[in-house]
Motif scaffolding. Sequence first.
Motif, PDB file in Angstrom:
ATOM      1  N   GLN A   7     107.733 -47.676 -93.408  1.00  0.00           N
ATOM      2  CA  GLN A   7     106.763 -46.636 -93.056  1.00  0.00           C
ATOM      3  C   GLN A   7     106.820 -46.360 -91.558  1.00  0.00           C
ATOM      4  OE1 GLN A   7     102.999 -48.435 -94.268  1.00  0.00           O
ATOM      5  NE2 GLN A   7     102.464 -48.751 -92.126  1.00  0.00           N
ATOM      6  N   MET A   8     106.256 -45.236 -91.181  1.00  0.00           N
ATOM      7  CA  MET A   8     106.109 -44.912 -89.769  1.00  0.00           C
ATOM      8  C   MET A   8     104.863 -45.630 -89.243  1.00  0.00           C
ATOM      9  SD  MET A   8     107.096 -40.848 -89.735  1.00  0.00           S
ATOM     10  CE  MET A   8     106.299 -40.392 -91.276  1.00  0.00           C
ATOM     11  N   GLY A  13     111.028 -41.091 -99.605  1.00  0.00           N
ATOM     12  CA  GLY A  13     111.612 -42.069-100.517  1.00  0.00           C
ATOM     13  C   GLY A  13     111.536 -43.498-100.043  1.00  0.00           C
ATOM     14  N   LEU A  14     111.143 -43.714 -98.798  1.00  0.00           N
ATOM     15  CA  LEU A  14     111.077 -45.061 -98.237  1.00  0.00           C
ATOM     16  C   LEU A  14     109.689 -45.683 -98.323  1.00  0.00           C
ATOM     17  CD1 LEU A  14     113.183 -44.487 -94.984  1.00  0.00           C
ATOM     18  CD2 LEU A  14     113.925 -45.559 -97.119  1.00  0.00           C
ATOM     19  N   VAL A  15     108.674 -44.856 -98.494  1.00  0.00           N
ATOM     20  CA  VAL A  15     107.286 -45.311 -98.434  1.00  0.00           C
ATOM     21  C   VAL A  15     106.760 -45.608 -99.842  1.00  0.00           C
ATOM     22  CG1 VAL A  15     106.274 -43.004 -98.572  1.00  0.00           C
ATOM     23  CG2 VAL A  15     105.099 -44.778 -97.273  1.00  0.00           C
ATOM     24  N   ASN A  37     113.820 -39.831 -82.119  1.00  0.00           N
ATOM     25  CA  ASN A  37     114.734 -40.063 -81.001  1.00  0.00           C
ATOM     26  C   ASN A  37     115.567 -38.811 -80.718  1.00  0.00           C
ATOM     27  OD1 ASN A  37     116.903 -40.057 -82.845  1.00  0.00           O
ATOM     28  ND2 ASN A  37     117.240 -42.256 -82.715  1.00  0.00           N
ATOM     29  N   ARG A  38     116.368 -38.871 -79.671  1.00  0.00           N
ATOM     30  CA  ARG A  38     117.142 -37.702 -79.239  1.00  0.00           C
ATOM     31  C   ARG A  38     118.182 -37.252 -80.267  1.00  0.00           C
ATOM     32  NH1 ARG A  38     116.101 -36.274 -74.043  1.00  0.00           N
ATOM     33  NH2 ARG A  38     115.033 -37.799 -72.760  1.00  0.00           N
ATOM     34  N   ALA A  39     118.555 -38.131 -81.181  1.00  0.00           N
ATOM     35  CA  ALA A  39     119.518 -37.773 -82.226  1.00  0.00           C
ATOM     36  C   ALA A  39     118.829 -37.210 -83.472  1.00  0.00           C
ATOM     37  CB  ALA A  39     120.352 -38.999 -82.597  1.00  0.00           C
ATOM     38  N   GLY A  40     117.500 -37.132 -83.442  1.00  0.00           N
ATOM     39  CA  GLY A  40     116.755 -36.617 -84.589  1.00  0.00           C
ATOM     40  C   GLY A  40     116.342 -37.677 -85.588  1.00  0.00           C
ATOM     41  N   GLY A  41     116.614 -38.949 -85.288  1.00  0.00           N
ATOM     42  CA  GLY A  41     116.177 -40.036 -86.167  1.00  0.00           C
ATOM     43  C   GLY A  41     114.702 -40.325 -85.973  1.00  0.00           C
ATOM     44  N   VAL A  42     114.063 -40.790 -87.025  1.00  0.00           N
ATOM     45  CA  VAL A  42     112.631 -41.114 -86.996  1.00  0.00           C
ATOM     46  C   VAL A  42     112.473 -42.626 -87.182  1.00  0.00           C
ATOM     47  CG1 VAL A  42     110.381 -40.679 -88.046  1.00  0.00           C
ATOM     48  CG2 VAL A  42     112.092 -38.851 -87.974  1.00  0.00           C
ATOM     49  N   ARG A  99     114.386 -49.347 -88.057  1.00  0.00           N
ATOM     50  CA  ARG A  99     115.605 -48.563 -87.976  1.00  0.00           C
ATOM     51  C   ARG A  99     115.245 -47.097 -87.765  1.00  0.00           C
ATOM     52  NH1 ARG A  99     117.361 -45.965 -92.905  1.00  0.00           N
ATOM     53  NH2 ARG A  99     116.030 -46.446 -94.676  1.00  0.00           N
ATOM     54  N   TRP A 100     116.244 -46.294 -87.468  1.00  0.00           N
ATOM     55  CA  TRP A 100     116.070 -44.849 -87.387  1.00  0.00           C
ATOM     56  C   TRP A 100     116.468 -44.271 -88.736  1.00  0.00           C
ATOM     57  CZ3 TRP A 100     113.347 -43.565 -83.382  1.00  0.00           C
ATOM     58  CH2 TRP A 100     113.468 -44.251 -82.186  1.00  0.00           C
ATOM     59  N   ALA A 101     115.667 -43.383 -89.272  1.00  0.00           N
ATOM     60  CA  ALA A 101     115.937 -42.744 -90.560  1.00  0.00           C
ATOM     61  C   ALA A 101     115.915 -41.234 -90.384  1.00  0.00           C
ATOM     62  CB  ALA A 101     114.890 -43.161 -91.588  1.00  0.00           C
ATOM     63  N   GLY A 102     116.590 -40.548 -91.274  1.00  0.00           N
ATOM     64  CA  GLY A 102     116.512 -39.098 -91.279  1.00  0.00           C
ATOM     65  C   GLY A 102     115.149 -38.661 -91.781  1.00  0.00           C
ATOM     66  N   LEU A 103     114.634 -37.613 -91.221  1.00  0.00           N
ATOM     67  CA  LEU A 103     113.310 -37.118 -91.606  1.00  0.00           C
ATOM     68  C   LEU A 103     113.221 -36.916 -93.118  1.00  0.00           C
ATOM     69  CD1 LEU A 103     110.671 -36.253 -90.142  1.00  0.00           C
ATOM     70  CD2 LEU A 103     111.551 -33.928 -90.160  1.00  0.00           C
ATOM     71  N   GLU A 104     114.266 -36.377 -93.710  1.00  0.00           N
ATOM     72  CA  GLU A 104     114.257 -36.089 -95.146  1.00  0.00           C
ATOM     73  C   GLU A 104     114.223 -37.354 -96.003  1.00  0.00           C
ATOM     74  OE1 GLU A 104     118.330 -36.860 -93.839  1.00  0.00           O
ATOM     75  OE2 GLU A 104     116.794 -35.520 -93.037  1.00  0.00           O
TER      76      GLU A 104
END
Length: 180
Positions: free
Chosen positions: A49-50, A153-155, A25-30, A144-149
């Motif tokens: 996961q994505m 750790g989420l998958v 998204n425009r805020a850099g969230g994935v 949700r939106w998550a930080g790329l970094e």
Amino acid sequence: MTSAPFSGLAASLPYRPCVGVALINRAGGVFVGRRKDADRLEAGAHAWQMPQGGVDDGEAASAAAVRELYEETNVSPALIRPLGEVPDWLPYDLPPDAMKQAWKGRYRGQTQKWFAFGFLGTDEAIDVDHPGGGAHKPEFDAWRWAGLEELPGLVVPFKRPVYESVVAAFAPLAAWARES
């Protein structure tokens, strides 16, 4: 890049061709979705996961990425802007127990082509309960939106090396909105 090598029959099985999408998204969230089958997979905190999915016979990987994104999130092609792709296909092996269940044991894992898209819409366009305009079975029960970094750790752990490669490849794209 794969997990522990298989021996015997499993080592001779092919990888399933698949695509993955980093929707930024425009805020850099994935975008990340929590898998509906997380309890069955005993994924717990690693249930996120994505969007990702198989490539149909004769389908271009880029077209599969757009299709899978719509089928899992309801985000239409009009609401995305291509940002980049990982140049290589990234494989992972399924754990032996999962390999017996997934895809009727025909594949040892997946090899994935990853794409990054900028999200041009609002959060209201995302509908994981009625993806694909309601034509597809939901795969996520939350998003949700998550930080790329955060993503590796989420998958689930067996996908972590692929996610680490995706994060490294797409890190320069996270600020796409400020550049456009």
